[in-house]
Design a protein around this motif. Structure first.
Motif, PDB file in Angstrom:
ATOM      1  N   PHE A 422      45.940  37.190  28.669  1.00  0.00           N
ATOM      2  CA  PHE A 422      44.673  37.443  29.174  1.00  0.00           C
ATOM      3  C   PHE A 422      44.577  36.534  30.524  1.00  0.00           C
ATOM      4  O   PHE A 422      44.339  36.749  31.509  1.00  0.00           O
ATOM      5  CB  PHE A 422      43.704  37.378  28.295  1.00  0.00           C
ATOM      6  N   GLU A 423      44.889  35.203  30.265  1.00  0.00           N
ATOM      7  CA  GLU A 423      44.604  34.195  31.125  1.00  0.00           C
ATOM      8  C   GLU A 423      45.705  34.477  32.376  1.00  0.00           C
ATOM      9  O   GLU A 423      45.367  34.207  33.534  1.00  0.00           O
ATOM     10  CB  GLU A 423      44.823  32.887  30.410  1.00  0.00           C
ATOM     11  N   GLU A 424      46.939  34.808  31.895  1.00  0.00           N
ATOM     12  CA  GLU A 424      47.998  34.941  33.053  1.00  0.00           C
ATOM     13  C   GLU A 424      47.409  36.179  33.889  1.00  0.00           C
ATOM     14  O   GLU A 424      47.748  36.225  34.969  1.00  0.00           O
ATOM     15  CB  GLU A 424      49.284  35.200  32.399  1.00  0.00           C
ATOM     16  N   GLU A 425      47.096  37.213  33.060  1.00  0.00           N
ATOM     17  CA  GLU A 425      46.539  38.571  33.869  1.00  0.00           C
ATOM     18  C   GLU A 425      45.661  38.095  34.819  1.00  0.00           C
ATOM     19  O   GLU A 425      45.366  38.253  36.092  1.00  0.00           O
ATOM     20  CB  GLU A 425      46.106  39.637  33.035  1.00  0.00           C
ATOM     21  N   LEU A 426      44.564  37.321  34.529  1.00  0.00           N
ATOM     22  CA  LEU A 426      43.384  36.816  35.427  1.00  0.00           C
ATOM     23  C   LEU A 426      43.904  35.997  36.405  1.00  0.00           C
ATOM     24  O   LEU A 426      43.515  36.243  37.841  1.00  0.00           O
ATOM     25  CB  LEU A 426      42.304  36.136  34.467  1.00  0.00           C
ATOM     26  N   LEU A 427      44.957  35.139  36.240  1.00  0.00           N
ATOM     27  CA  LEU A 427      45.233  34.362  37.242  1.00  0.00           C
ATOM     28  C   LEU A 427      46.240  35.177  38.368  1.00  0.00           C
ATOM     29  O   LEU A 427      46.161  34.928  39.383  1.00  0.00           O
ATOM     30  CB  LEU A 427      46.352  33.239  36.803  1.00  0.00           C
ATOM     31  N   LYS A 430      43.991  37.075  40.259  1.00  0.00           N
ATOM     32  CA  LYS A 430      43.226  36.151  41.545  1.00  0.00           C
ATOM     33  C   LYS A 430      44.056  35.684  42.358  1.00  0.00           C
ATOM     34  O   LYS A 430      43.645  35.834  43.836  1.00  0.00           O
ATOM     35  CB  LYS A 430      42.773  34.692  40.711  1.00  0.00           C
ATOM     36  N   GLN A 431      45.595  35.652  42.360  1.00  0.00           N
ATOM     37  CA  GLN A 431      46.269  35.446  43.361  1.00  0.00           C
ATOM     38  C   GLN A 431      46.464  36.639  44.293  1.00  0.00           C
ATOM     39  O   GLN A 431      46.612  36.397  45.388  1.00  0.00           O
ATOM     40  CB  GLN A 431      47.620  34.802  42.754  1.00  0.00           C
ATOM     41  N   ASN A 432      46.447  37.690  43.774  1.00  0.00           N
ATOM     42  CA  ASN A 432      46.848  38.932  44.601  1.00  0.00           C
ATOM     43  C   ASN A 432      45.550  39.189  45.238  1.00  0.00           C
ATOM     44  O   ASN A 432      45.612  39.536  46.489  1.00  0.00           O
ATOM     45  CB  ASN A 432      47.165  40.160  43.467  1.00  0.00           C
ATOM     46  N   GLN A 433      44.389  38.632  44.575  1.00  0.00           N
ATOM     47  CA  GLN A 433      43.098  38.938  45.525  1.00  0.00           C
ATOM     48  C   GLN A 433      43.139  37.887  46.770  1.00  0.00           C
ATOM     49  O   GLN A 433      42.679  38.358  48.061  1.00  0.00           O
ATOM     50  CB  GLN A 433      41.951  38.721  44.721  1.00  0.00           C
ATOM     51  N   GLN A 434      43.686  36.825  46.341  1.00  0.00           N
ATOM     52  CA  GLN A 434      43.703  35.874  47.339  1.00  0.00           C
ATOM     53  C   GLN A 434      44.619  36.063  48.612  1.00  0.00           C
ATOM     54  O   GLN A 434      44.424  35.994  49.828  1.00  0.00           O
ATOM     55  CB  GLN A 434      44.016  34.343  46.975  1.00  0.00           C
TER      56      GLN A 434
END
Length: 721
Positions: A422-427, A430-434
């Protein structure tokens, strides 16, 4: 029996011939020819084969005899069957298939009810086994009711036919190279000398099969087009016999101009690909804008769907919370009346539904479903024996405690893995959004930075894999990394562990083994058993980041092609650069195959058959003759070539040169080809059967019933009537 395909025309004048008119059958390994005595050509000719596929719709087995129409075979399943021949090395042994062939031949000739009331003259191979002749006589007498029968060698009929035409002499040699075998036997006054006969199990079939194998090996991607029938056509059109095989082969090896002129080509169907125009910059920009617009539309649809999902969950959760509040304010009697109007039977079910909706709502919003404290508390409540000392438990409780410890450990590991994912997916999100924000600010700069990052990660991962497999140093002799030893492929941490292990082993060998008695030994053990850790962890992180960057580049750059597969364990590799197919890729060249395939008639050992060639067979046959040299020299002045395999260009000169090496110096020698090496056997038999003395050479059905197979053993016709 069902007979399909391209069938010969059925004859309509069968009843016009008197019962005394013989039927002539040339039963060859390749073709069967059937007709009337005295005529110049056979009435019926077809392949001596049987094919039994199944109908795709009904599953019914059909029998195809002879040639067939490939257009009809699309209705049949041809994968479970193959061509079957009644012959094995020019001897009939499958009389079940022979009956199918004769049924078909007599039906095409015009007979009715499979009853043949005419004498039959049938050809056979020289020195045919008595068992095969006996079964053939049984088939013709018992099944077709033939009144009388005669057997004769096809090559003998062909030789005597050419003798009548003045092509050969009464004393001579016949070289008959047929479909599956080749024979050499001498003639004295027009009669074959059977005891001097010589045979080799090589013929036209083996030449065609060898050509098919060579072409299939040279052009494996056109294997479906190189059928046996096509190889037969190519053999007849292009193959020849070399006067000197070694010099001809050397000519092609050197690549001389003469060899290039001797090559032949078979062009397969080819359709040139359509020429696509290179899109302009405006077209690329338009496609990129359209793709971005479609992507934004999908993102908006996903956001709308997520908002609707969250709103529905919140409304359902508020409804259940209001229901719980109502249940708290009334007594049990009114509680059941309210729950009867809902889908719940108790307060506990409503609370469970509230809990599930809460978890779903958190998941939809991207929040963690449970805290670790609640998870630990629930696990402690679920496994109560874990925190109790062993001395306070019974043996049964101790077993249950071990079981609970195992289950708890497994559950905790599963929860940690789930939380990590879950944390890796959130990260990642977040990277894709940035990255998307950076791309929208300056697309060109973002694309260039992403490409640079991809190159750096690719080089780093590739270097690590190269170090792992080959090493990156030399061994002191300026050799490449492919020749290094194991010690030079280790990194610094691995070398340090190796040094500690070697030191411990050396100290242990000095005297008594006291490893583990001191605390320093266990510290050394911890150092040696440490994983490859930092290096491996960083390698995994780089590979994961490389996979993410690769996916990102594939989304935003249509011209991007990845260098290698990130998850491959075979090392790195570059994708092959495929060129467009041209007409040359569909052209099959016939060079050395043109003369190499017919060469097996002279060198059967090329295909693994340890027997004599045609020229050597002549010497063997002459040595078996118990005659003086003058008669043998007289025979060599009339050597006749018979059979379909004698049609190769250059065969006469090659045989003459080979036989001249066997015969005495300056002895007379003449090799000629028959008028028609293929049809002369049937024409000679038809001429023989039209003789008024033919009836004296037949074996009648009365003789068959009286003498049986012993009579056929003594039966031998006289070829010169």
């Amino acid at each position: 029996m069902h007979t399909l395909g391209m069938r010969p025309q059925r004859q309509s004048d069968y009843r016009r011939f008197s019962p005394a008119m013989p039927i002539v059958i040339d039963n060859g390994g390749h073709n069967l020819r059937m007709g009337w005595a005295g005529e110049s050509d056979p009435r019926v000719t077809f392949r001596n084969l049987v094919y039994r596929p199944r109908h795709k719709a009904t599953g019914e087995t059909v029998t195809i005899v002879g040639d067939h129409d490939p257009a009809l075979l699309k209705y049949f399943d041809c994968t479970r069957t193959s061509y079957r021949s009644p012959f094995e090395n020019n001897v009939v042994y499958q009389f079940e298939f022979m009956e199918y062939v004769l049924d078909y031949g007599f039906e095409r000739l015009g007979t009715e009810d499979s009853h043949v009331d005419h004498p039959v003259l049938m050809t056979e191979c020289i020195c045919n086994p008595i068992s095969s002749r006996g079964k053939m006589a049984e088939l013709l007498f018992e099944t077709y009711g033939v009144p009388s029968l005669a057997f004769g060698a096809d090559a003998a009929f062909s030789y005597n036919f050419n003798l009548l035409q003045g092509i050969c002499k009464e004393d001579g040699l016949a070289i008959c190279s047929g479909f599956s075998t080749s024979h050499v036997f001498p003639f004295l006054k027009g009669e074959p000398v059977l005891e001097a006969c010589c045979r080799t199990n090589v013929g036209g079939y083996h030449v065609t099969d060898y050509l098919k194998q060579l072409l299939s090996l040279n052009y494996p991607y056109h294997n479906s087009s190189i059928t046996w029938e096509k190889a037969e056509v190519l053999k007849l059109e292009h193959c020849y016999v070399a006067d000197d095989y070694a010099s001809e082969l050397q000519l092609f090896q050197k690549g001389e101009k003469e060899a290039e002129e001797k090559k032949r080509y078979w062009q397969l169907p080819w359709v040139p690909p359509s020429q696509e125009e290179v899109p302009s910059e405006e077209e690329l920009a338009r496609k990129a804008a359209l793709k971005e617009k479609q992507g934004q539309r999908l993102r908006d649809m996903a956001a709308t769907k997520k908002f609707i999902r969250i709103s529905d969950l919140e409304s359902q959760l508020h409804g259940l919370e209001d229901l719980l509040q109502q249940l708290d304010e009334m007594d049990e009697t009114d509680m059941f009346s309210i729950l009867s109007n809902t889908n719940y039977n108790s307060r506990h079910e409503v609370e469970s539904a509230v809990h599930r909706l809460t978890q779903s709502l958190r998941k939809a919003k991207g929040e963690p479903s449970e805290s670790e404290e609640k998870a630990d508390a629930s696990l402690s409540e679920k496994y109560p024996l874990i925190n109790i000392a062993d001395n306070l438990l019974t043996p049964e409780q101790l077993k249950e405690k071990k079981k609970q410890i195992f289950l708890k450990t497994t559950s905790e590991g599963r929860l940690r893995a789930k939380q990590k994912r879950f944390e890796e997916e959130l990260l990642r999100e977040k990277q894709n959004q940035q990255d998307e924000e950076k791309r929208l600010e300056n697309p060109e700069l973002y694309l260039e930075q992403t490409r640079t990052k991809y190159r750096e990660l690719s080089e780093r991962v590739e270097q690590r894999k190269r170090l792992k497999t080959n090493g990156s140093h030399t061994n002191g002799n300026n050799n490449s990394s492919g020749g290094v030893g194991r010690g030079e492929r280790l990194n610094a941490a691995q070398k340090e562990r190796m040094r500690l292990l070697t030191t411990a082993a050396y100290d242990r060998g000095k005297g008594e083994d006291t490893f583990g008695a001191r605390d320093e030994d266990w510290q050394l053990y911890k150092l040696m058993s440490r994983d490859n850790d930092d290096d491996d962890d960083s390698c995994e992180e780089d590979e994961a980041e490389l996979a993410r960057v690769t996916t990102r580049l594939q989304e935003i750059d249509p011209s991007f092609v990845p260098k290698f597969d990130v998850g491959s364990t075979q090392g790195t590799f570059e994708l092959p650069r495929l060129r467009p197919l041209s007409v040359e890729d569909f052209r099959i060249s016939l060079g050395v195959e043109r003369f190499r395939c017919p060469e097996i008639l002279f060198q059967p050992n090329m295909i693994g058959i340890d027997q004599a060639g045609l020229d050597e067979m002549v010497g063997v046959s002459l040595r078996r003759l118990a005659m003086d040299d003058e008669t043998k020299e007289k025979m060599c002045t009339s050597i006749l070539l018979l059979g379909g395999s004698c049609l190769f260009p250059g065969l006469e000169s090659r045989l003459e040169a080979g036989i001249r090496k066997i015969r005495p110096y300056l002895s007379p020698l003449k090799v000629v080809r028959a008028l028609d090496p293929v049809l002369d056997a049937w024409r000679g038999a038809a001429t023989y059967a039209s003789s008024p003395h033919f009836s004296t050479q037949t074996f009648s059905i009365q003789d068959y019933y009286e003498k049986g197979e012993s009579g056929l053993k003594q039966y031998q016709i006289k070829y010169t009537l």
